[in-house]
Design a protein around this motif. Structure first.
Motif, short mmCIF file in Angstrom:
data_model
loop_
_atom_site.label_atom_id
_atom_site.label_comp_id
_atom_site.label_asym_id
_atom_site.label_seq_id
_atom_site.Cartn_x
_atom_site.Cartn_y
_atom_site.Cartn_z
N GLY A 187 16.21 38.44 56.24
CA GLY A 187 15.42 38.38 57.47
C GLY A 187 14.58 37.12 57.53
N PHE A 188 14.03 36.70 56.41
CA PHE A 188 13.23 35.48 56.36
C PHE A 188 14.08 34.27 56.74
CE2 PHE A 188 11.33 31.89 54.02
CZ PHE A 188 10.09 31.88 54.62
N VAL A 189 15.26 34.18 56.13
CA VAL A 189 16.16 33.07 56.44
C VAL A 189 16.58 33.13 57.90
CG1 VAL A 189 18.45 32.09 55.95
CG2 VAL A 189 16.95 32.77 54.07
N ALA A 190 16.90 34.34 58.38
CA ALA A 190 17.32 34.49 59.78
C ALA A 190 16.20 34.09 60.73
CB ALA A 190 17.75 35.94 60.03
N SER A 191 14.96 34.48 60.42
CA SER A 191 13.85 34.12 61.32
C SER A 191 13.63 32.62 61.34
CB SER A 191 12.58 34.86 60.93
OG SER A 191 12.08 34.37 59.71
N ILE A 192 13.77 31.97 60.21
CA ILE A 192 13.63 30.50 60.18
C ILE A 192 14.73 29.86 61.02
CG2 ILE A 192 13.80 28.46 58.69
CD1 ILE A 192 12.28 30.02 56.58
N LEU A 193 15.97 30.35 60.85
CA LEU A 193 17.08 29.80 61.61
C LEU A 193 16.89 30.03 63.11
CD1 LEU A 193 20.13 30.71 59.34
CD2 LEU A 193 19.07 28.47 59.66
N ILE A 194 16.43 31.24 63.47
CA ILE A 194 16.19 31.51 64.90
C ILE A 194 15.08 30.61 65.43
CG2 ILE A 194 15.28 33.26 66.49
CD1 ILE A 194 16.83 35.34 64.84
N SER A 195 14.04 30.44 64.64
CA SER A 195 12.93 29.58 65.06
C SER A 195 13.42 28.14 65.26
CB SER A 195 11.82 29.59 64.01
OG SER A 195 11.28 30.89 63.89
N PHE A 196 14.23 27.63 64.32
CA PHE A 196 14.76 26.28 64.49
C PHE A 196 15.67 26.18 65.70
CE2 PHE A 196 14.13 25.38 59.75
CZ PHE A 196 12.97 24.67 59.98
N GLN B 144 14.90 23.34 72.98
CA GLN B 144 13.79 22.68 73.64
C GLN B 144 13.40 23.35 74.94
OE1 GLN B 144 14.67 18.51 73.84
NE2 GLN B 144 14.57 18.28 71.64
N SER B 145 13.25 24.61 74.87
CA SER B 145 12.72 25.36 76.00
C SER B 145 11.21 25.14 76.03
CB SER B 145 13.04 26.85 75.82
OG SER B 145 12.32 27.63 76.72
N PRO B 146 10.56 25.22 77.22
CA PRO B 146 9.12 25.00 77.26
C PRO B 146 8.35 26.03 76.44
CG PRO B 146 9.97 25.56 79.45
CD PRO B 146 11.13 25.44 78.53
N TYR B 147 8.91 27.20 76.26
CA TYR B 147 8.22 28.24 75.50
C TYR B 147 8.84 28.43 74.11
CZ TYR B 147 6.48 29.24 80.12
OH TYR B 147 5.90 29.13 81.35
N ALA B 148 9.67 27.51 73.70
CA ALA B 148 10.42 27.64 72.46
C ALA B 148 9.51 27.74 71.25
CB ALA B 148 11.38 26.48 72.29
N SER B 149 8.48 26.93 71.18
CA SER B 149 7.62 26.95 69.99
C SER B 149 6.86 28.28 69.90
CB SER B 149 6.65 25.77 70.00
OG SER B 149 5.84 25.82 71.15
N TRP B 150 6.44 28.83 71.04
CA TRP B 150 5.76 30.12 71.02
C TRP B 150 6.73 31.24 70.65
CZ3 TRP B 150 0.80 30.29 70.73
CH2 TRP B 150 0.04 29.27 71.26
N ALA B 151 7.93 31.17 71.16
CA ALA B 151 8.93 32.19 70.84
C ALA B 151 9.28 32.14 69.35
CB ALA B 151 10.18 32.00 71.68
N ALA B 152 9.41 30.94 68.80
CA ALA B 152 9.74 30.78 67.39
C ALA B 152 8.59 31.31 66.52
CB ALA B 152 10.01 29.32 67.06
N ALA B 153 7.38 31.01 66.91
CA ALA B 153 6.22 31.50 66.15
C ALA B 153 6.13 33.02 66.22
CB ALA B 153 4.94 30.86 66.69
N TYR B 154 6.42 33.59 67.39
CA TYR B 154 6.38 35.04 67.55
C TYR B 154 7.42 35.71 66.66
CZ TYR B 154 6.68 39.65 69.65
OH TYR B 154 6.71 41.00 69.83
N VAL B 155 8.64 35.20 66.68
CA VAL B 155 9.72 35.76 65.86
C VAL B 155 9.34 35.67 64.39
CG1 VAL B 155 12.10 35.42 65.10
CG2 VAL B 155 11.56 35.40 67.52
N PHE B 156 8.85 34.53 63.95
CA PHE B 156 8.52 34.32 62.55
C PHE B 156 7.36 35.23 62.11
CE2 PHE B 156 6.36 32.02 59.10
CZ PHE B 156 7.40 31.98 58.18
#
Length: 193
Positions: free
Chosen positions: A137-146, A152-164
């Protein structure tokens, strides 16, 4: 046949004299000539007593001193042999029962040990499974975040942080004994769902 002029082993000790008296008092006319013993047979003491019977013939008697302080007198060896054989069979039966009890206890101990070993293996497997799922899950969350950052969606960094952060919180809960729950992404408010 013992002659009265020959040297014989007359009862001399107090115990031998009491055995001789016991045999003569039975009332069948025996006169004690010689006495030998005692010999330990199982848990009894056996005396061999040579007598002249009422017909003036040489005969043997056997006196068994029982563990409970009782005595038995046997006219023939066959009589005492039957009794000793019965006691031997009883001893074998008790020994077999004792062996069965010992084997049963040993099997119970082995079964208990096997259950404990199985329990330890199950706990280790559970821990390895938890750690593996957490690592995956940790590896998957990092991959999803990347990936979210990569598109490069405008909300991508927030979505990545939320998932992580969601994954880290759930993984911590899971490792500390809680239930693992996947990432719950809220439904968009504008779709009306």
């Amino acid at each position: 046949m013992a002659d009265t002029n020959e040297q014989v082993k007359k009862p001399t000790s107090s115990k031998e004299l009491s055995i001789a008296q016991l045999v003569e008092e039975v009332g069948i006319g025996d006169k004690v000539l010689e006495i030998y013993g005692p010999t330990q047979v199982a848990d009894s003491l056996v005396w061999e007593v040579w007598v002249k019977d009422r017909y003036k013939e040489l005969a043997t008697r056997f006196v068994e001193e029982l563990p409970d302080d009782g005595t038995k007198i046997y006219d023939t060896f066959q009589q005492i042999a039957v009794r000793l054989n019965i006691r031997y069979q009883q001893t074998l039966s008790r020994a077999g029962q004792a062996e069965w009890e010992r084997q049963k206890e040993l099997i119970e101990i082995q079964a208990k040990h096997s259950l404990q070993s199985s329990d330890i293996i199950a706990r280790r497997t559970d821990q390895v499974g938890r750690l593996s799922l957490t690592g995956f899950g940790f590896v998957a969350s990092i991959l999803i975040s990347f990936y979210v950052i990569y598109i490069q969606s405008p909300y991508a960094s927030w979505a990545a942080a939320y998932v992580f952060i969601s994954f880290v919180a759930n993984a911590g809960r899971y490792l500390l004994g809680g239930k693992f729950e996947g990432v719950k992404i809220p439904k968009p408010w504008h779709t009306g769902a």
